[in-house]
Design a protein around this motif. Structure first.
Motif, PDB file in Angstrom:
ATOM      1  N   ASN A 122     -26.082  -2.468 -23.549  1.00  0.00           N
ATOM      2  CA  ASN A 122     -24.634  -2.537 -23.370  1.00  0.00           C
ATOM      3  C   ASN A 122     -24.250  -2.528 -21.898  1.00  0.00           C
ATOM      4  O   ASN A 122     -25.081  -2.304 -21.025  1.00  0.00           O
ATOM      5  N   LEU A 123     -22.979  -2.753 -21.647  1.00  0.00           N
ATOM      6  CA  LEU A 123     -22.416  -2.763 -20.292  1.00  0.00           C
ATOM      7  C   LEU A 123     -21.161  -1.907 -20.253  1.00  0.00           C
ATOM      8  O   LEU A 123     -20.076  -2.366 -19.902  1.00  0.00           O
ATOM      9  N   ASP A 124     -21.292  -0.648 -20.629  1.00  0.00           N
ATOM     10  CA  ASP A 124     -20.137   0.243 -20.708  1.00  0.00           C
ATOM     11  C   ASP A 124     -19.357   0.337 -19.404  1.00  0.00           C
ATOM     12  O   ASP A 124     -18.142   0.531 -19.411  1.00  0.00           O
ATOM     13  N   ASP A 125     -20.050   0.220 -18.269  1.00  0.00           N
ATOM     14  CA  ASP A 125     -19.360   0.333 -16.981  1.00  0.00           C
ATOM     15  C   ASP A 125     -18.437  -0.853 -16.724  1.00  0.00           C
ATOM     16  O   ASP A 125     -17.593  -0.801 -15.826  1.00  0.00           O
ATOM     17  N   PHE A 126     -18.592  -1.920 -17.499  1.00  0.00           N
ATOM     18  CA  PHE A 126     -17.791  -3.127 -17.305  1.00  0.00           C
ATOM     19  C   PHE A 126     -16.748  -3.335 -18.405  1.00  0.00           C
ATOM     20  O   PHE A 126     -15.978  -4.286 -18.340  1.00  0.00           O
ATOM     21  N   THR A 127     -16.746  -2.473 -19.405  1.00  0.00           N
ATOM     22  CA  THR A 127     -15.879  -2.727 -20.549  1.00  0.00           C
ATOM     23  C   THR A 127     -14.931  -1.574 -20.838  1.00  0.00           C
ATOM     24  O   THR A 127     -15.214  -0.410 -20.533  1.00  0.00           O
ATOM     25  N   ASN A 128     -13.816  -1.937 -21.457  1.00  0.00           N
ATOM     26  CA  ASN A 128     -12.853  -0.964 -21.950  1.00  0.00           C
ATOM     27  C   ASN A 128     -13.377  -0.347 -23.246  1.00  0.00           C
ATOM     28  O   ASN A 128     -14.349  -0.833 -23.823  1.00  0.00           O
ATOM     29  N   PRO A 129     -12.723   0.706 -23.741  1.00  0.00           N
ATOM     30  CA  PRO A 129     -13.172   1.317 -25.003  1.00  0.00           C
ATOM     31  C   PRO A 129     -13.212   0.363 -26.188  1.00  0.00           C
ATOM     32  O   PRO A 129     -13.944   0.608 -27.149  1.00  0.00           O
ATOM     33  N   ASP A 130     -12.433  -0.728 -26.151  1.00  0.00           N
ATOM     34  CA  ASP A 130     -12.465  -1.693 -27.261  1.00  0.00           C
ATOM     35  C   ASP A 130     -13.438  -2.838 -27.017  1.00  0.00           C
ATOM     36  O   ASP A 130     -13.473  -3.813 -27.778  1.00  0.00           O
ATOM     37  N   GLY A 131     -14.240  -2.739 -25.965  1.00  0.00           N
ATOM     38  CA  GLY A 131     -15.256  -3.749 -25.691  1.00  0.00           C
ATOM     39  C   GLY A 131     -14.802  -4.910 -24.832  1.00  0.00           C
ATOM     40  O   GLY A 131     -15.609  -5.779 -24.483  1.00  0.00           O
ATOM     41  N   THR A 132     -13.530  -4.965 -24.471  1.00  0.00           N
ATOM     42  CA  THR A 132     -13.031  -6.029 -23.604  1.00  0.00           C
ATOM     43  C   THR A 132     -13.353  -5.712 -22.148  1.00  0.00           C
ATOM     44  O   THR A 132     -13.675  -4.576 -21.790  1.00  0.00           O
ATOM     45  N   MET A 133     -13.250  -6.709 -21.294  1.00  0.00           N
ATOM     46  CA  MET A 133     -13.577  -6.540 -19.879  1.00  0.00           C
ATOM     47  C   MET A 133     -12.619  -5.576 -19.192  1.00  0.00           C
ATOM     48  O   MET A 133     -11.404  -5.648 -19.361  1.00  0.00           O
ATOM     49  N   ARG A 134     -13.168  -4.652 -18.403  1.00  0.00           N
ATOM     50  CA  ARG A 134     -12.345  -3.760 -17.585  1.00  0.00           C
ATOM     51  C   ARG A 134     -11.637  -4.563 -16.503  1.00  0.00           C
ATOM     52  O   ARG A 134     -12.006  -5.696 -16.191  1.00  0.00           O
ATOM     53  N   SER A 135     -10.626  -3.974 -15.894  1.00  0.00           N
ATOM     54  CA  SER A 135      -9.835  -4.690 -14.899  1.00  0.00           C
ATOM     55  C   SER A 135     -10.677  -5.038 -13.683  1.00  0.00           C
ATOM     56  O   SER A 135     -11.609  -4.318 -13.305  1.00  0.00           O
ATOM     57  N   ALA A 136     -10.342  -6.158 -13.066  1.00  0.00           N
ATOM     58  CA  ALA A 136     -11.092  -6.650 -11.912  1.00  0.00           C
ATOM     59  C   ALA A 136     -11.104  -5.637 -10.774  1.00  0.00           C
ATOM     60  O   ALA A 136     -12.119  -5.466 -10.094  1.00  0.00           O
ATOM     61  N   SER A 137      -9.980  -4.970 -10.547  1.00  0.00           N
ATOM     62  CA  SER A 137      -9.902  -4.023  -9.423  1.00  0.00           C
ATOM     63  C   SER A 137     -10.883  -2.873  -9.606  1.00  0.00           C
ATOM     64  O   SER A 137     -11.484  -2.398  -8.639  1.00  0.00           O
ATOM     65  N   GLU A 138     -11.078  -2.415 -10.840  1.00  0.00           N
ATOM     66  CA  GLU A 138     -12.023  -1.324 -11.094  1.00  0.00           C
ATOM     67  C   GLU A 138     -13.459  -1.778 -10.847  1.00  0.00           C
ATOM     68  O   GLU A 138     -14.258  -1.047 -10.256  1.00  0.00           O
ATOM     69  N   ILE A 139     -13.779  -2.958 -11.314  1.00  0.00           N
ATOM     70  CA  ILE A 139     -15.134  -3.475 -11.115  1.00  0.00           C
ATOM     71  C   ILE A 139     -15.407  -3.720  -9.637  1.00  0.00           C
ATOM     72  O   ILE A 139     -16.443  -3.312  -9.096  1.00  0.00           O
ATOM     73  N   GLN A 140     -14.468  -4.369  -8.975  1.00  0.00           N
ATOM     74  CA  GLN A 140     -14.685  -4.748  -7.579  1.00  0.00           C
ATOM     75  C   GLN A 140     -14.711  -3.546  -6.649  1.00  0.00           C
ATOM     76  O   GLN A 140     -15.421  -3.562  -5.631  1.00  0.00           O
ATOM     77  N   SER A 141     -13.982  -2.495  -6.974  1.00  0.00           N
ATOM     78  CA  SER A 141     -14.011  -1.309  -6.111  1.00  0.00           C
ATOM     79  C   SER A 141     -15.401  -0.675  -6.121  1.00  0.00           C
ATOM     80  O   SER A 141     -15.876  -0.173  -5.094  1.00  0.00           O
TER      81      SER A 141
END
Length: 436
Positions: A352-371
Motif C-alpha cells: 500500500n501507499l498510505d502516506d500518499f492516500t486519504n482514508p478513503d484511498g484517494t490521492m492526498r493533496s499535492a501540497s501535503e505530498i510535495q512538502s
C-alpha cells in the motif's frame, strides 16, 4: 487584496495556479490572513480540479486542506486528533473556516469542536464566488471518480453536458489484476475488460515486457494510441502499473479510478458479472515505446546518482524497507536501499501507499505530498525517478506526480529487486545522517 494581471501564472505550494480574472481578492482570508485555516470538506475529485455541478471550474481555495467528515467517522478521539493535528497540521487554537455542502460542513464542525478546536465556522459565501481563484492540479483529469466513470459508462445524449473531459475518441475500461480474473468474473464495472499484469511485466525481474510484445498485448485489448483508457483494480497499484506502462507505450489519454474498485463499491454503483471480450484487434498506430523517457533502467540510474542536486532517485517503499529492516518481499532477500536514493514516503507495508492516500484511498493533496518531498530535496526542476520493489508502488506515485504537473519523471523499472541482485551495485542500510 492580491492583484495579478490577466492569465498570469503563480505558484502556490508547488502547484500551478492559473488566474483568469484581472483583479482577485481573498475575502475569506481578509480578516486574519496569517492564522485562518481553511478546510475543503468536499470529495477529493472536486478539491483536485473536477468542476462541481453548477461550476465552470474545479479546484480549491488556495491553502485549503482537504478533510471530509466521512473520513473521521470510524476514528477514535485519539485517532482524529492525530490525523488532524499531526498529519493535517491544523492548530486547535487558530480559527477555522469550512466549506462544502451544509450537512457535511455542520457534521465536520461538530467533529472538530468535539475534540477542542476553539473556533470553527462555516463559510457562508458560495464557493462559486471564488471560482476564478481556485487551485487545480494541472493534470487532474488523470484521476477520475466513480461518479465520472459511471457517467462515462452510461454515456448518452441526455448526459453529454455532465461529462466533463469526455474521451475524444473511443474508450476502454480495464480492470487490472495479477493472475486469473476470478474477482472480475463475479462482478466488475459495466463494460470493463480484464487485463493481467503478467501481460505487461515478466519474470524473473518483473520488468516491462519488450516493445514488440507490449505492442501486441495492447492491440489485443483493442487499444490504439488515441483510445482513452480508464483503469481500476481490486489492488489499484496493479492498475497503476499498467497505466504507467501504457503512457510509456504512447497511449495519449490514460486515467486511473482514484480509490480503485473499493471506491466504486463504496459509491454503490452498478456492476455486471461474466466476461467482456475484445471484438477487434487493432493497430496501435505509433512506434512503441513513444515515451521511453518514462521508464529508467539501471545504467541510467547510475548516471542520475552522480548528480544528486539535479536528479532524484526516490524510494517510495516503507521506512523499514528504506533503512534495511526488511526487504518487504518474500522473494527479495537483500535489505536496504540504493546508495544515494532519497526517501519519498511509502506506506505501512509493501502492498500500500498510505502516506500518499486519504482514508478513503484517494490521492492526498499535492501540497501535503510535495512538502514531504521538499524536506528530502526532491524538486520539480530535477529529473526524478521513482522506485519500489518491482514497480507497482512507483507507478502509482508516478501517476500522482504527473497529475500534480511534474514533468521530468520516470519509473526505475528494475527497482530494488534488480539493483540488489548485482553485488557490485552500491547499497546502504540504516538511518541516513543527512538528507541528500
Amino acid at each position: 487584496m492580491f492583484l495579478v494581471s490577466k492569465n498570469k501564472i503563480k505558484h502556490w505550494l508547488g502547484t500551478t495556479i492559473v488566474f483568469t480574472s484581472i483583479c482577485i481578492s481573498w475575502p475569506v482570508l481578509a480578516d486574519n490572513a496569517t492564522s485562518t485555516q481553511i478546510i475543503d470538506c468536499r470529495a477529493s475529485e472536486y478539491f483536485n480540479g473536477w468542476p462541481q455541478e453548477g461550476m465552470k471550474l474545479g479546484g480549491h481555495i488556495p491553502n485549503a486542506v482537504n478533510i471530509r467528515a466521512q473520513w473521521l467517522d470510524n476514528m477514535s478521539v485519539a485517532e482524529r486528533t492525530h490525523f488532524l493535528v499531526d498529519q493535517k497540521q491544523l492548530n486547535k487554537n487558530q480559527p477555522i473556516k469550512i466549506y462544502c455542502d451544509s450537512g457535511n460542513a455542520k457534521k465536520l464542525q461538530q467533529q472538530l469542536t468535539g475534540i477542542d478546536f476553539k473556533s470553527v465556522a462555516i463559510m457562508q459565501k458560495p464557493l462559486s464566488d471564488f471560482q476564478d481563484q481556485l487551485v487545480a492540479l494541472p493534470h487532474f483529469k488523470t484521476l477520475v471518480s466513480p461518479r465520472w466513470l459511471n457517467l462515462l459508462v452510461s454515456h448518452s445524449s441526455s448526459n453529454d453536458a455532465q461529462l466533463v473531459a469526455a474521451p475524444q475518441h473511443d474508450f476502454k475500461i480495464i480492470e487490472a489484476g495479477w493472475g486469473p480474473a476470478t474477482g472480475y468474473l463475479l462482478s466488475h464495472v459495466k463494460g470493463a475488460i480484464y487485463a493481467n499484469t503478467n501481460d505487461f511485466e515478466s519474470k524473473p525481474l518483473w520488468n516491462v515486457v519488450p516493445p514488440a510484445q507490449l505492442q501486441q498485448n495492447i492491440e489485443k485489448l483493442g487499444i490504439t494510441q488515441d483510445t482513452t483508457v480508464v483503469l481500476y483494480g481490486r489492488d489499484n497499484l496493479g492498475a497503476a502499473r499498467i497505466a504507467q506502462i501504457l503512457m510509456y507505450a504512447g497511449v495519449k489519454d490514460v486515467r486511473l479510478l482514484d480509490g480503485g474498485w473499493e471506491a466504486w463499491q463504496a459509491a454503490d454503483l452498478p456492476t455486471q458479472s461474466g466476461n467482456n471480450s475484445v471484438k477487434n484487434v487493432v493497430k496501435f498506430g505509433a512506434k512503441v515505446p513513444a515515451h521511453p523517457e518514462y521508464i529508467t533502467d539501471v545504467s541510467q540510474v547510475k548516471i542520475m546518482l552522480k548528480d544528486s542536486d539535479n536528479n532524484s532517485l526516490v524510494s517510495v517503499r516503507t521506512w523499514s524497507e528504506y533503512i534495511g529492516d526488511t526487504s518487504g518481499y518474500s522473494y527479495i532477500k537483500p535489505k536496504g536501499r540504493v546508495d544515494g536514493a532519497k526517501w519519498g514516503q511509502g506506506g505501512k507495508n509493501s502492498n500500500n501507499l498510505d502516506d500518499f492516500t486519504n482514508p478513503d484511498g484517494t490521492m492526498r493533496s499535492a501540497s501535503e505530498i510535495q512538502s514531504k518531498w521538499q524536506a528530502w530535496n526532491i524538486r520539480t526542476d530535477q529529473k526524478v525517478s521513482f522506485y519500489c520493489g518491482t514497480g507497482w508502488r512507483a507507478s502509482a506515485v508516478f501517476l500522482y506526480a504527473y497529475a500534480m504537473g511534474w514533468n521530468n519523471i520516470s519509473v526505475f523499472d528494475g527497482g530494488w529487486y534488480q539493483w540488489s541482485l548485482d553485488g557490485n551495485n552500491p547499497t546502504l542500510t540504516g538511518t541516513p545522517s543527512a538528507v541528500h
